[in-house]
Design an enzyme around this catalytic site. Sequence first.
Site, PDB file in Angstrom:
ATOM      1  N   SER A 151       4.214  -1.556  10.426  1.00  0.00           N
ATOM      2  CA  SER A 151       3.645  -0.443  11.180  1.00  0.00           C
ATOM      3  C   SER A 151       3.346  -0.890  12.610  1.00  0.00           C
ATOM      4  CB  SER A 151       2.347   0.035  10.527  1.00  0.00           C
ATOM      5  OG  SER A 151       1.665   0.963  11.355  1.00  0.00           O
ATOM      6  N   TYR A 164      -5.379  -0.798   6.263  1.00  0.00           N
ATOM      7  CA  TYR A 164      -3.936  -0.559   6.158  1.00  0.00           C
ATOM      8  C   TYR A 164      -3.160  -1.516   7.061  1.00  0.00           C
ATOM      9  CZ  TYR A 164       0.520   1.924   6.781  1.00  0.00           C
ATOM     10  OH  TYR A 164       1.853   2.240   6.860  1.00  0.00           O
TER      11      TYR A 164
END
Length: 259
Positions: A151, A164
Amino acid sequence: MVDTIYTTSSPKIALVTGGSRGLGRSTVLSLAKRGVHSIFTYNTNKEEADKVVTAVAAAGAKAIALQLEAGKTAAFDGFVEGVRAALGELGADRIDFLVNNAGTSHHNAIETTTEAELDALYAVHFKGVFFLTQKLLPLLCDGGRIVNISSGLTRFAIPGSAAYASMKGAIEVLTRYLAKELGGRGIAVNTVAPGAIETDFSGGMIRDNPQLNQFVAGNTALGRAGLPDDIGPLIAALLSEDSRWVNAQRIEASGGMFM
């Protein structure tokens, strides 16, 4: 027209986790356009998985959908047996490519993130990827490719994304170690780190929230949020022979977000 960069005496086969929607779906379809067959996983939505199988067939390739809950490592042995059976249906005994894409979203401040939330993220985003890759290594061809999905949040920090992003940071480290340890087999391993993409991930908030979408666009050099088809073709390209010398890299695909 089928891209010839994958052409060999027999079709290449990819295993893509989370291939029934979003980035995974785009990856499976992008590979199909290049003549690559896929075995892909879905969690609960078999109807969407069946649609992907149909779309792959329309592109002239084959796909088989297998159910998998990516965080349940106890199910991995049975899943691998399912992969062996699927390979038999495709006339093969090995996979050429592995794309670790399946994931879940999480938004919570560090102060209020619970142990259960962190454990759930760890199970899917790191432990699951680690052990599924381990289980599949005997089925991965020498000279094959692995792409792990990370990400943009490992480079830039947005409050509420710490848990996350930390798991994705671990995946980026794992990618480098996999590249080092599997180099003797000629296996290249890379990370693709998408920016904000318009999918149903996180409840579709980038796609469906106009204010958030505009915020992303205003902080991206190319002036818009990403689309799934900005990512799938990139992954397909990384798996091709044209990218054979790219290894142990983090490739961000964010359109120039938060530069």
